[in-house]
Design a protein around this motif. Sequence first.
Motif, PDB file in Angstrom:
ATOM      1  N   UNK A 111      76.721 -19.626  66.771  1.00 58.85           N
ATOM      2  CA  UNK A 111      77.845 -19.459  67.556  1.00 58.85           C
ATOM      3  C   UNK A 111      78.045 -18.232  68.279  1.00 58.85           C
ATOM      4  N   UNK A 112      78.883 -18.179  69.354  1.00 57.74           N
ATOM      5  CA  UNK A 112      78.895 -17.181  70.469  1.00 57.74           C
ATOM      6  C   UNK A 112      80.066 -16.613  70.523  1.00 57.74           C
ATOM      7  N   UNK A 113      80.198 -15.278  70.711  1.00 54.05           N
ATOM      8  CA  UNK A 113      81.563 -14.610  71.003  1.00 54.05           C
ATOM      9  C   UNK A 113      81.028 -13.906  72.487  1.00 54.05           C
ATOM     10  N   UNK A 375      83.565 -12.915  61.161  1.00 50.19           N
ATOM     11  CA  UNK A 375      83.647 -13.664  59.910  1.00 50.19           C
ATOM     12  C   UNK A 375      84.180 -14.988  59.809  1.00 50.19           C
ATOM     13  N   UNK A 376      85.151 -15.078  60.482  1.00 48.67           N
ATOM     14  CA  UNK A 376      85.919 -16.491  60.377  1.00 48.67           C
ATOM     15  C   UNK A 376      85.426 -17.595  61.145  1.00 48.67           C
ATOM     16  N   UNK A 377      84.520 -17.176  62.334  1.00 50.47           N
ATOM     17  CA  UNK A 377      83.851 -18.168  63.239  1.00 50.47           C
ATOM     18  C   UNK A 377      82.632 -18.616  62.279  1.00 50.47           C
ATOM     19  N   UNK A 381      81.647 -22.583  60.263  1.00 46.08           N
ATOM     20  CA  UNK A 381      80.260 -23.432  60.769  1.00 46.08           C
ATOM     21  C   UNK A 381      80.833 -24.197  61.871  1.00 46.08           C
ATOM     22  N   UNK A 382      80.806 -23.813  62.867  1.00 42.72           N
ATOM     23  CA  UNK A 382      81.148 -24.784  64.062  1.00 42.72           C
ATOM     24  C   UNK A 382      79.910 -25.087  64.768  1.00 42.72           C
ATOM     25  N   UNK A 383      80.231 -26.494  65.345  1.00 45.08           N
ATOM     26  CA  UNK A 383      79.063 -26.953  66.365  1.00 45.08           C
ATOM     27  C   UNK A 383      78.803 -26.124  67.129  1.00 45.08           C
TER      28      UNK A 383
END
Length: 747
Positions: A111-113, A375-377, A381-383
């Motif tokens: 995942x990306x922020x 931590x939340x993201x 476990x998002x696509x």
Amino acid sequence: MKISFIGTFPPRECGIGTFTRNLIDSVVAAPGNDGPNKVMVVAIDDHGQRYDYPKEVKLTIRQEEQADYLEAASFINISGADICVLQHEFGIFGGQNGIYILPLLHRLKIPLIVTLHTVLKTPSYNERAVMIEICKIAHTVVVMSRTAVEMLIEEYGVAESKIAQIAHGVPDIQFDQLAAKKEFKLSTKHVLLTFGFIGRNKGIEVVLKALPAVVAKYPQLVYIVLGKTHPNVIRHSGEEYRIFLMGLVKKLGIEKHVIFMNEFVDQTELFKYLSASDIYITPYTNEAQITSGTLSYAIGAGSAVISTPYWHAAELLSEDRGRLFPFNDVQALSDIFLDLLDNPETMKTLRGNAYDYGREITWPKIGEKYAQLAEKIVAEQPDVVGETETILDLLALPPFLLDHIQRLTDDTGIIQHAKYGIPNLKEGYCLDDNARALLMVLMTYKRNKHPLALRLSPTYLSYINYMQNPDGAFRNFLSFNRNFLDKIGSEDSFGRTIWSLGYLLGNAPNDAYYQTGREIFFDAMPNFAKLKSIRSIANTIVGICHYLKSNPTDEGMIEVLRQLTNRLMADYELNRTDDWHWYESLLAYDNAFLPLAMLHAAEFLNNEEVNRIALESMDFLCDITLKNGYLSIVGNEKWYKKDGESSMFAQQPLDALAMVLMFHQAFRLTGDQAYVQQLNTCFMWFLGENDLRISLYDFETKGCCDGLESYGVNRNQGAESTLAYLISHLSVLEAFEELTKLKAAKS
């Protein structure tokens, strides 16, 4: 949790680098669900500069080396990182408007922020495209003001649920004002301060012009300008702005009241200067600044701040945390200076309000918010966008529009080139484009009886007729004032014309068009046997096959088809080796047209060897251009020589068109539905599934950009590129209809 950070990093002198350093330190210090957070940094170098980075930096990216970005994606994916955090500012990444970051982000498998340090209200075409793509890839986009949230929603179409607002952090550093003034030998002075990189948009000259009226009443006042000239300004203009400011100081007679400190100081020293100052000023010259780290620091230090009302300042200085004055208004600034110096209690109130707010945005608190977000993201476990397969939704396709084609076409034919989306009349017309234009409008009319397509058809057909010589060959180029520019055109232009005419003979909208096309086609026929160019032969084969679909009993034409096909087969056998299944010793341009021609020939010749060569060469080309799950065209920059390396740039829309047509014909020939998916993948090259991860289709002009270059997209939108897109679009629609019918028949 392990977090990978991408951005500039100290010792590179850059505000975003300082931000990244502070963010990492605060995230590491924040409590983690499964123990201390771990970090690694991928640092962006600056225009050939090399830095002695600390141990957190595990990999560096040379700003203008795209290969480094691809290597970084692979490195991050195998590093064990759970999530990636990108610091985004257009100017720190390579390529046009920082486009090189897109291929990296698309290849990430975590995942990306993204933290956006700039959000533009009126972006250029490329800036908007890059920003939209970044926001599409990111799981969460972090901005530092409510104004930025609203702009992302309104200007870029980002869902509010995808946006997080987290303030710019400030160091938790405090100094006593009297002690700081004493250390700098400023105890008897009223101190004004501006710090940060220096450049024309900083508006420092406005402060200088306001000072004479202030120092007349407060002769002990001193204005400190603390900061180096921005590196980008140095590269393009040197110290021109600083020299201008120094000249202005002398002209105004305020030399004793202004100190220029050409330094990039560390945070501790900076906060000592902030503490020593009475008033901090950000006199920026326009509103388009969504984030200001210097302003945040001043608030964090509890300074009395005066600023112009740029976006971040208007928001941050609300609730009596500072004073605003209009852009470039010298008198208003002088009045505010005098008001605050005349009223120490007012200044004290501003400082207190700023300090109280600053306690809420110290780096430990901001770092904890980032850590909690990460931590939340990770827990969800998002696509990951970059991992999804390219599946075309017909409803999501851009509308099929002929706006740009109509713009390029006059009563002679279609103009060859365009400057951006504007026809470039200086370049005149060419046979290739008018032949492709005829093919496109015939396909369009066949599909939906589009009246504009029918209206444009005779223009392109008459151009072809006008350019034919008495021997049946064709001229190619015609100037805008209708002068011939050559006596005989290229074999490529000849072959493409036969392709178009063959399609006309199989799909003529009326008899007049058919009879005209038939005369031109058969007048040209004696030249078929004279062709030497392998691509001209391939185009001619496709044109003959289109003709044979409506004239399948023409044995003479079938024999011509067989002879031309044998010539392609001979070239194939001459150049083929165990690891090189191709017709030449290199892959050059319009490559897919060679197996496409063989696939068309296989439909009529009932020859297993033709079929084998068609599929074998197609698979070979696919192994090279589709190995990463998207179309990566062999670039025209250097091409791809046997035993060499494939050139990545310049990628041309014509090659993407040939790939789309090749898979379409493979599906028609074999009925294998997998070819429709590969057709989709190739078509999506136009819409952003490419090496730079950006759309070549221009949603404003309805044209197609001319290619992918090393710097980004070539924004010119000539006829060839737009026609390649439109013919590909039509082929996609046809393929889906054929697939639907095939499925219905099987059920």
